[in-house]
Design a protein around this motif. Sequence first.
Motif, PDB file in Angstrom:
ATOM      1  N   GLN A  96     -26.259  32.990  26.296  1.00  0.00           N
ATOM      2  CA  GLN A  96     -24.864  33.335  26.552  1.00  0.00           C
ATOM      3  C   GLN A  96     -24.409  32.582  27.802  1.00  0.00           C
ATOM      4  O   GLN A  96     -25.013  32.711  28.861  1.00  0.00           O
ATOM      5  N   PRO A  98     -21.706  31.255  30.937  1.00  0.00           N
ATOM      6  CA  PRO A  98     -20.724  31.892  31.821  1.00  0.00           C
ATOM      7  C   PRO A  98     -19.403  32.040  31.057  1.00  0.00           C
ATOM      8  O   PRO A  98     -19.168  31.345  30.057  1.00  0.00           O
ATOM      9  N   ASP A  99     -18.534  32.889  31.524  1.00  0.00           N
ATOM     10  CA  ASP A  99     -17.262  33.131  30.824  1.00  0.00           C
ATOM     11  C   ASP A  99     -16.405  31.879  30.707  1.00  0.00           C
ATOM     12  O   ASP A  99     -15.719  31.674  29.708  1.00  0.00           O
ATOM     13  N   VAL A 100     -16.418  31.048  31.746  1.00  0.00           N
ATOM     14  CA  VAL A 100     -15.611  29.828  31.757  1.00  0.00           C
ATOM     15  C   VAL A 100     -16.510  28.647  32.109  1.00  0.00           C
ATOM     16  O   VAL A 100     -17.342  28.733  33.005  1.00  0.00           O
ATOM     17  N   THR A 130     -20.587  23.964  35.032  1.00  0.00           N
ATOM     18  CA  THR A 130     -20.350  25.321  35.511  1.00  0.00           C
ATOM     19  C   THR A 130     -19.289  25.374  36.601  1.00  0.00           C
ATOM     20  O   THR A 130     -18.803  26.457  36.929  1.00  0.00           O
ATOM     21  N   ASP A 152     -12.938  28.373  27.321  1.00  0.00           N
ATOM     22  CA  ASP A 152     -13.091  29.826  27.231  1.00  0.00           C
ATOM     23  C   ASP A 152     -14.416  30.091  26.510  1.00  0.00           C
ATOM     24  O   ASP A 152     -14.460  30.406  25.318  1.00  0.00           O
ATOM     25  N   ALA A 153     -15.489  29.937  27.260  1.00  0.00           N
ATOM     26  CA  ALA A 153     -16.834  30.056  26.690  1.00  0.00           C
ATOM     27  C   ALA A 153     -17.130  31.486  26.243  1.00  0.00           C
ATOM     28  O   ALA A 153     -17.849  31.694  25.265  1.00  0.00           O
ATOM     29  N   LYS A 154     -16.578  32.449  26.938  1.00  0.00           N
ATOM     30  CA  LYS A 154     -16.788  33.855  26.561  1.00  0.00           C
ATOM     31  C   LYS A 154     -16.261  34.109  25.151  1.00  0.00           C
ATOM     32  O   LYS A 154     -16.956  34.681  24.309  1.00  0.00           O
ATOM     33  N   LYS A 155     -15.043  33.675  24.879  1.00  0.00           N
ATOM     34  CA  LYS A 155     -14.430  33.853  23.549  1.00  0.00           C
ATOM     35  C   LYS A 155     -15.151  33.013  22.506  1.00  0.00           C
ATOM     36  O   LYS A 155     -15.436  33.483  21.403  1.00  0.00           O
ATOM     37  N   ALA A 158     -18.390  34.656  21.674  1.00  0.00           N
ATOM     38  CA  ALA A 158     -18.120  35.867  20.882  1.00  0.00           C
ATOM     39  C   ALA A 158     -17.759  35.510  19.438  1.00  0.00           C
ATOM     40  O   ALA A 158     -18.074  36.258  18.508  1.00  0.00           O
ATOM     41  N   TYR A 180     -10.373  26.714  22.080  1.00  0.00           N
ATOM     42  CA  TYR A 180     -11.011  27.283  23.255  1.00  0.00           C
ATOM     43  C   TYR A 180     -10.773  26.463  24.518  1.00  0.00           C
ATOM     44  O   TYR A 180     -11.337  26.744  25.560  1.00  0.00           O
TER      45      TYR A 180
END
Length: 184
Positions: A96, A98-100, A130, A152-155, A158, A180
Amino acid sequence: MDKIRSNTFISKKMSYCLRHNPQKYGLKLDEYGFVDLDKFLLAMNQMHHFKPKLTEMRIREIMHDSKKERFEIKNGKICALYGHSIPGIIKRKEAQPPDVLYHGTAHRFLKSILEEGLLPMSRQYVHLSTDIEMAESVGKRRDPNPVILLIDAKKAFADGIKFYVGNDEVWLCDHVPSKYLKIR
């Protein structure tokens, strides 16, 4: 040649061998990109006639002094952590992100990226940073004033996009669809 330039020269030769052309050195990488360290040292010294000879200690010194984490030595083997262009995919650990994440690119590629997303082009994976500074540094290789993209790595994660660990500063991905991406 001073030590810093010498270390840079050796690091570039190591990268070329482990990322792009191991067969030129008579080496074959395993499925994770590793090769026996002793065979690697022998091949590097035979090809480049390093004086003094390249040793594991010198490689570890180069790794320690580098701003970027490019290589890994583990269990008597060495590999490049990212940047491979050799045929076949080097397996990487899925994780997983980082979020961004960020990606620096030249303005001339922006239209295509916004249409098709980020593609690996001549590499095996898309390289993502990063932090903004690293993305800018990478982007400046092709444009003095690069475009910085926010991912938008989190999205994406997901939604099922796979990300892989490159090192502490670099994440890898097979493809990042344009939905993204956002221009910073």
